[in-house]
Motif scaffolding. Sequence first.
Motif, PDB file in Angstrom:
ATOM      1  N   PRO A   9       0.825  -1.209   0.000  1.00  0.00           N
ATOM      2  CA  PRO A   9       0.000   0.000   0.000  1.00  0.00           C
ATOM      3  C   PRO A   9       0.858   1.259   0.000  1.00  0.00           C
ATOM      4  O   PRO A   9       1.896   1.324   0.652  1.00  0.00           O
ATOM      5  CB  PRO A   9      -0.795  -0.122   1.303  1.00  0.00           C
ATOM      6  N   GLY A  10       0.428   2.252  -0.749  1.00  0.00           N
ATOM      7  CA  GLY A  10       1.113   3.540  -0.760  1.00  0.00           C
ATOM      8  C   GLY A  10       2.350   3.567  -1.612  1.00  0.00           C
ATOM      9  O   GLY A  10       2.466   4.368  -2.537  1.00  0.00           O
ATOM     10  N   MET A  11       3.305   2.706  -1.345  1.00  0.00           N
ATOM     11  CA  MET A  11       4.578   2.655  -2.069  1.00  0.00           C
ATOM     12  C   MET A  11       4.801   1.216  -2.524  1.00  0.00           C
ATOM     13  O   MET A  11       4.933   0.317  -1.691  1.00  0.00           O
ATOM     14  CB  MET A  11       5.720   3.107  -1.147  1.00  0.00           C
ATOM     15  N   ASP A  12       4.823   0.971  -3.846  1.00  0.00           N
ATOM     16  CA  ASP A  12       4.967  -0.410  -4.296  1.00  0.00           C
ATOM     17  C   ASP A  12       6.400  -0.901  -4.097  1.00  0.00           C
ATOM     18  O   ASP A  12       7.315  -0.137  -3.756  1.00  0.00           O
ATOM     19  CB  ASP A  12       4.525  -0.571  -5.755  1.00  0.00           C
ATOM     20  N   GLY A  13       6.579  -2.219  -4.283  1.00  0.00           N
ATOM     21  CA  GLY A  13       7.872  -2.839  -4.034  1.00  0.00           C
ATOM     22  C   GLY A  13       8.978  -2.308  -4.914  1.00  0.00           C
ATOM     23  O   GLY A  13      10.151  -2.270  -4.498  1.00  0.00           O
ATOM     24  N   TYR A  14       8.657  -1.892  -6.142  1.00  0.00           N
ATOM     25  CA  TYR A  14       9.684  -1.375  -7.036  1.00  0.00           C
ATOM     26  C   TYR A  14      10.256  -0.059  -6.488  1.00  0.00           C
ATOM     27  O   TYR A  14      11.473   0.142  -6.443  1.00  0.00           O
ATOM     28  CB  TYR A  14       9.114  -1.148  -8.435  1.00  0.00           C
ATOM     29  N   GLU A  15       9.378   0.844  -6.080  1.00  0.00           N
ATOM     30  CA  GLU A  15       9.825   2.113  -5.532  1.00  0.00           C
ATOM     31  C   GLU A  15      10.580   1.894  -4.220  1.00  0.00           C
ATOM     32  O   GLU A  15      11.607   2.534  -3.955  1.00  0.00           O
ATOM     33  CB  GLU A  15       8.621   3.038  -5.313  1.00  0.00           C
ATOM     34  N   LEU A  16      10.081   0.964  -3.380  1.00  0.00           N
ATOM     35  CA  LEU A  16      10.743   0.674  -2.110  1.00  0.00           C
ATOM     36  C   LEU A  16      12.165   0.155  -2.341  1.00  0.00           C
ATOM     37  O   LEU A  16      13.106   0.526  -1.620  1.00  0.00           O
ATOM     38  CB  LEU A  16       9.922  -0.341  -1.314  1.00  0.00           C
ATOM     39  N   ALA A  17      12.334  -0.710  -3.345  1.00  0.00           N
ATOM     40  CA  ALA A  17      13.669  -1.239  -3.645  1.00  0.00           C
ATOM     41  C   ALA A  17      14.629  -0.111  -3.994  1.00  0.00           C
ATOM     42  O   ALA A  17      15.789  -0.084  -3.544  1.00  0.00           O
ATOM     43  CB  ALA A  17      13.581  -2.244  -4.789  1.00  0.00           C
ATOM     44  N   ARG A  18      14.164   0.847  -4.811  1.00  0.00           N
ATOM     45  CA  ARG A  18      15.032   1.967  -5.179  1.00  0.00           C
ATOM     46  C   ARG A  18      15.384   2.824  -3.956  1.00  0.00           C
ATOM     47  O   ARG A  18      16.520   3.283  -3.798  1.00  0.00           O
ATOM     48  CB  ARG A  18      14.347   2.810  -6.257  1.00  0.00           C
TER      49      ARG A  18
END
Length: 754
Positions: A692-701
Amino acid sequence: MRELLGDEQDELFQRFMDSVHDYAIFLLTPEGIVASWNVGAQRIKGYRAEEIIGRHFSVFYPQEALDRQLPAHGLRTAVQQGQWRDEGWRLRKDGSRFWAHVLISPLLGPNGEVLGFSKVTRDMTEKRESEQRLVQSERNLRLLVETVQDYAIFSLDCHGVITSWNRGAQRIKGYTAQEAIGKHFSVFYEPPDVARGWPQEELAHAAEQGRFEDEGWRLRKDGTRFWANVVITAIKDEHGQLLGFSKVTRDLTERRRHEEQLREREESLRLLVEGVRDHAMFLLDAQGRIKAWNEGGQRLLGYDSSQVLEQDVSMFYPEEDRLAGKPKAELSSAQSAGHLLVEGWRQRADGTRFWAEVTTTRLDGDGATPRGFIRIVRDLTERRRAETLEMEGRRLSEFIAVLSHELRNPLAPIRNAVAILDRFTNDEPQARWCLDLLGRQIGHMTRLVDDLLDVSRITSGKLRLEPVALELNTLVRMAVESAGAMVRQRGHSLSVQLAPVPIQIMGDTTRLTQVVANLLANAAKYTPAPGCVDVSVRQDGEVATMQVSDNGMGMSESLLQRAFKPFVQGVRALDRSEGGLGVGLALVKNIVELHGGSVSAGSAGLGKGTTITVTLPVQKQAAAEASATAQTVVPSPRRVLVVDDHRDAAESLALLLRMSGHDVEVAQDGPMALRTAAAFRPNVVLLDIGLPGMDGYELARRIRELPKLGGVRLIAVTGHGQQADRQAAAAAGLHSFITKPVEPEELARLLSPV
């Protein structure tokens, strides 16, 4: 398309008529009402078109002619005799008189009915005055005529013998005056015309009507032909006695050549349009009535020309479109824009509908109102059907992707829980039985989800192979060892007969193992216990053959024909508590064909077992045989951050990792994961993609940007397993990508130091 060419000819003719200033040329209705008006008519008679159209043509006659009912007599005579010629006084708009030569010709319909009249009037006032002056000054006029070069002007006696000859006659016909005078004028006519007495008939017409005009082929002195316009005028004295004839000939060969070229071009255009069979092409008037119709229209819409001409174009629209006013709206749009391209449903003569591409082009007229429209209709039903199927395929693929994700999420914590319980359960038979059952059912559910995704990939052309050099005996043996337990658990015996020599092939290890596993699963499911399942491998020349046979339920002839289509199953008995989705054989077929092989099914009938035969091409140059020994991976302790908004999945995975000796922290969303990662400094991050809010791709970056975490190993653990998801994960910098539920052995391998 003859009507279209006719209209084009009418336009050209109208333009030609408007360029004629010396003749008043116009049309009358059967009652004598003026229906058209050319520039010459305005010049000669003084009326503009809007002033005279709609009035009776008797307005041009003086009172003495009206008293004799000359207008009505002229129309009757034209109908009775085919035309009526007259000369006499006529009136202009301002009341002045002029001497007119009048030719009225009836316009007849296909059944002989009178549709109207054409009327050609020439102002002969000056000619009449000239003729009078001619009597008084014959010598001066003769000199004037002699100087004319563009017209052959000569006189004839009452019998047609030439009595005078001008320079224009010498230039056009090639005879000198000495050669021509004294000859009969029939010398200029072709032998067939002379034989049928046409020269004498021309003189007779001229003597009777005062003047005769004709066009036709004539001969020069050297025998060459030219196309001539001929006017023969009877010369009479004051008592009406015939004295002879004047004859004016003009060479129109060049004009005729251009007309012939125009007719040839028009005929070529007509043949071109008529030859178009895949498009309906027709002409509409300004009100939307059909004026011309081609053969393509008959083929596409089912009407012949007699059924559609003069009908409104709305006849091709479905009823709901007619009620909504769509036909008129489209014509209005085409009139405003000049061109309109639309797509929509249209209706054939038999009531069937088709999806059409319709192009409407405005035909401009002289004023603001268009002459009409050209409409071209193309059948796009097959293209629309293909687009619809493609769209439905995309929707199905999207649905399967969502469904697989939703199924994988609950499977993940269950798989983790089973692995955890397996650590504690050793000697309790019932507990062991329960764990084995759960493991089998989770494996079964996982295979169903994988099969659904594979079918979606195959139908959309997204399934990709990673071929390597393989030895088929080894691959089949390892696949049987992996899937054989399931066969034996169902109470079946399993026998394997491998080829006596190695068989080298190129293939994708995972996909070909999936082929063997699916065939064994099918054989086990459709064979009542206790049954027999046999696997054999052999080489036939350049083809490797693998067969999986059983003595189970068998297949009917109709099922054999459909067995390899997706979602096709045999008859399921009520006592069978476990089945599948009917995609196993479809996957087998597509995977084998992607490898360049083939697959077939055979059965002696229901209850007599089934044999599935797979063939694969053998590599001509055998690759070096490679052997791989499976080793259990014992990972060293790692600091692991688990990020998943599904609490059961996250906590169960964390517990399983802690039992393996790892140091584990858990986060449920992106911000929490960033805070935990900054403090915990993990070696490995297992993160879900759909957060939710921030997907895994953005979190990885974002994790990579944290201090001292640039080298952290990022592994996607997700229920999304499409190829696009894997590509997006790689683009975001994730090192690995695994789908839920995660096998403990695969997880242990991924956690091992690189």
